[in-house]
Design an enzyme around this catalytic site. Structure first.
Site, short mmCIF file in Angstrom:
data_model
loop_
_atom_site.label_atom_id
_atom_site.label_comp_id
_atom_site.label_asym_id
_atom_site.label_seq_id
_atom_site.Cartn_x
_atom_site.Cartn_y
_atom_site.Cartn_z
N GLU A 50 18.99 -28.37 -66.57
CA GLU A 50 19.83 -29.57 -66.53
C GLU A 50 21.17 -29.35 -65.82
O GLU A 50 21.73 -30.27 -65.23
CB GLU A 50 20.08 -29.93 -67.99
CG GLU A 50 20.41 -31.34 -68.26
CD GLU A 50 20.32 -31.60 -69.78
OE1 GLU A 50 19.34 -31.17 -70.42
OE2 GLU A 50 21.24 -32.22 -70.29
N GLY A 51 21.70 -28.14 -65.89
CA GLY A 51 22.99 -27.87 -65.26
C GLY A 51 22.93 -27.95 -63.74
O GLY A 51 23.97 -27.91 -63.07
#
Lengths: 260, 327
Positions: free
Chosen positions: A58-59
């Site tokens: 997700e980062g």
């Protein structure tokens, strides 16, 4: 070590969840993973049977390979980028979900219900919560846009008839309700617990037991579930974690950060 | 805009945006200020967007300066907040935090500080999905009032945001979509590895939402590990992630993200993060008061904060930070 039924187990609950989850992943898949059990399961799969599996964080990370013993504390720190193919903005990595490039998303949760809806936001009335939980993060997006594997401990307080708050949508009210709400793709596929593997009836979308872990009975599962479960026919029994799987897993997390 | 005036009508949102932007000083000029002067540019009641994500590139030194300056009624927004969220609610500078996830970090469990301040109703935690946060900033960055999204539908996250989102049937395909409104912060505060005196900011590694944030915000303040010359920027312009003319002020603050990480330079200060979790676990109110006293109010400079965190923690974080480049 603990004992269920007649089988002596030489693994922890987290190790069992991780091994079973890794088996649910296949070569060539693109997998959206959080840290903890999901990341370990995806990495274990890469090392054992799915060398061509791609992890997304997700980062904003595409295709990293995790360094054993150097596990990231979340999906947003530099440890997530080790040997990655690409880093990109968060919005763009999440957009891969919407665009349809992601095969599997991995989620956990405080509560799940019979239609696979997940709550990670509130325990109690949202206006006056008993407990404010951390919230959706990317959970809502993953659950809305990809097929989802959920890994969580099997407890009555977690497997509830109806979640108190739908953070991440499963099949909503069952039947065609997910599609009617406008969610045209994805949905929960497998729920892996320390007792069983659960799936969903293709028509009613009610949760059902697909497979029992060795030494676990249907009654054991029912005793820890807050609603009636359907049974798949035939009902499978999973193979216990192998030495190789456990050894490899312990090598990945030598400090037992996530598998204790 | 002139036309609106002639016609005697109020400016539309977009006309107002254009006229505000037209008035901004977009010239190539030096804008280096002290950390305290940077904090002074933020007003009570402002909506402040925090750059970075979770424990990465958090502009912690600027938050430290804001807490010390005693700002009030701020709204903060960020992709995901970690202990920075705890600090802005516990210090009383925030009345509201708009984000997708709020806790110190998975390894420390659910934040007791967040729970205490949010459950008691002292601070508001407005929850959006992660992609929704991203598209809200991106819409603002694009000069658009909204963007459509295919998540949120059917969930209580959307239901609880009633009035904030809209549903529409796509005029081309007939499919249902959710519209998320542009999120336009008064100020974006962003910590970067390198920046020149004009505000050309270079980010290594993870970018998070920091390409959209400076375009979305009305004003941008940059803190940077190092101020470099403009000619150094011009040697690698591909690494510049947002241009000088959106930036209003630049402050040089080495280790300005501590105890969070700054990619390639230092990892999170894990032992210090453990300390914060431990101090706030039993009694979040007293624990965070003690923490703020020791690391925010008593130290008179950011260097003194770093001294109090300690050389061992700083060097451990630095050694880990440099490892990212190892094979």
């Amino acid at each position: 070590m603990n004992e269920i039924g007649s089988v002596t187990r030489s693994w922890t609950t987290s190790e069992l969840l991780t091994v079973m989850a890794s088996r649910a992943l296949h070569d060539g898949q693109i997998v959206f993973a959080g840290v903890g059990v999901p990341l370990l399961a995806a990495t274990l799969a890469q090392r054992l049977h799915a060398p061509g599996l791609t992890i997304l964080f997700e980062g904003g990370v595409i295709g990293p390979f995790i360094v054993p013993g150097d596990l990231p504390p979340s999906t947003n720190e530099q440890r997530c980028t080790r040997r990655a193919n690409m880093v990109c903005p968060i919005t763009d990595v999440l957009m891969l979900l919407q665009r349809g490039f992601v095969d599997v998303g991995f989620l956990g949760g405080a509560e799940i219900d019979r239609y696979g809806n997940i709550n990670t936001s509130f325990i109690g009335d949202p206006d006056h919560p008993k407990t404010r939980l951390p919230g959706s993060g990317g959970g809502n997006d993953i659950a809305s846009l990809a097929h989802v594997i959920v890994a969580m401990k099997h407890e009555k307080r977690r497997f509830v008839e109806r979640v108190q708050f739908v953070t991440s949508p499963g099949y909503l009210e069952g039947g065609a309700s997910r599609h009617e709400a406008g969610l045209l793709a994805g949905g929960p596929k497998v729920i892996i617990t320390d007792l069983a593997e659960l799936g969903f009836d293709p028509v009613t979308k009610r949760m059902r037991i697909e497979a029992l872990h060795p030494g676990v009975s249907v009654e054991d599962v029912e005793a820890k579930t807050g609603f009636d479960l359907d049974l798949a026919d035939p009902l499978r029994v999973t193979a216990p974690p192998t030495e190789r799987e456990l050894e490899m897993l312990r090598e990945l997390d030598p400090d037992r950060l996530y598998i204790a | 805009m002139a036309q609106a005036k002639r016609e005697g009508r109020a400016l539309s949102g977009y006309e107002a945006l254009r006229s505000e932007t037209a008035l901004r000083d977009r010239s190539l000029h030096e804008k280096v200020v002290s950390l305290e002067a940077a904090a002074a540019l933020i007003n009570d009641g402002d909506h402040v967007a925090i750059g970075g994500c979770m424990m990465s590139r958090t502009p912690m030194a600027l938050l430290w300066a804001l807490v010390r300056a005693g700002r009030r009624d701020l709204t903060f927004s960020r992709s995901i907040v970690s202990s920075d969220g705890d600090i802005v609610v516990a210090s009383g500078i925030a009345k509201k935090v708009i984000t997708s996830w709020f806790s110190q970090g998975i390894v420390w469990g659910i934040s007791r500080v967040m729970r205490h301040w949010v459950e008691s109703g002292t601070a508001e935690f407005e929850e959006w999905s992660h992609l929704a946060m991203g598209l809200r900033y991106r819409a603002a960055a694009m000069g658009l009032p909204f963007l459509p999204i295919r998540s949120l539908m059917g969930s209580d996250v959307q239901r609880r945001l009633s009035g904030e989102t809209r549903e529409m049937i796509c005029p081309f395909t007939g499919e249902k979509l959710v519209l998320v409104p542009a999120l336009r912060p008064d100020v974006a505060i962003i910590h970067v590895q390198r920046c020149d005196p004009y505000g050309n900011a270079q980010i290594d590694g993870l970018q998070f939402m920091d390409i959209d944030l400076p375009m979305a915000a009305k004003r941008v303040i940059v803190t940077t590990e190092r101020i470099v010359s403009n000619s150094q920027i011009r040697r690698s312009p591909d690494r510049t992630k947002f241009p000088f003319f959106v930036v209003e002020a630049v402050a040089e603050v080495p280790y300005g993200s501590a105890p969070h990480e700054c990619y390639g330079l230092y990892e999170p200060f894990f032992r210090h993060m453990d300390l914060f979790a431990k101090m706030t676990k039993e009694d979040p109110e007293r624990g965070s008061r003690d923490y703020l006293q020791r690391f925010f109010y008593e130290p008179r400079s950011w260097n003194e904060v770093l001294q109090r965190i300690g050389m061992d923690d700083l060097l451990t974080a630095t050694s880990g930070g440099r490892n990212v480049h190892d094979e």
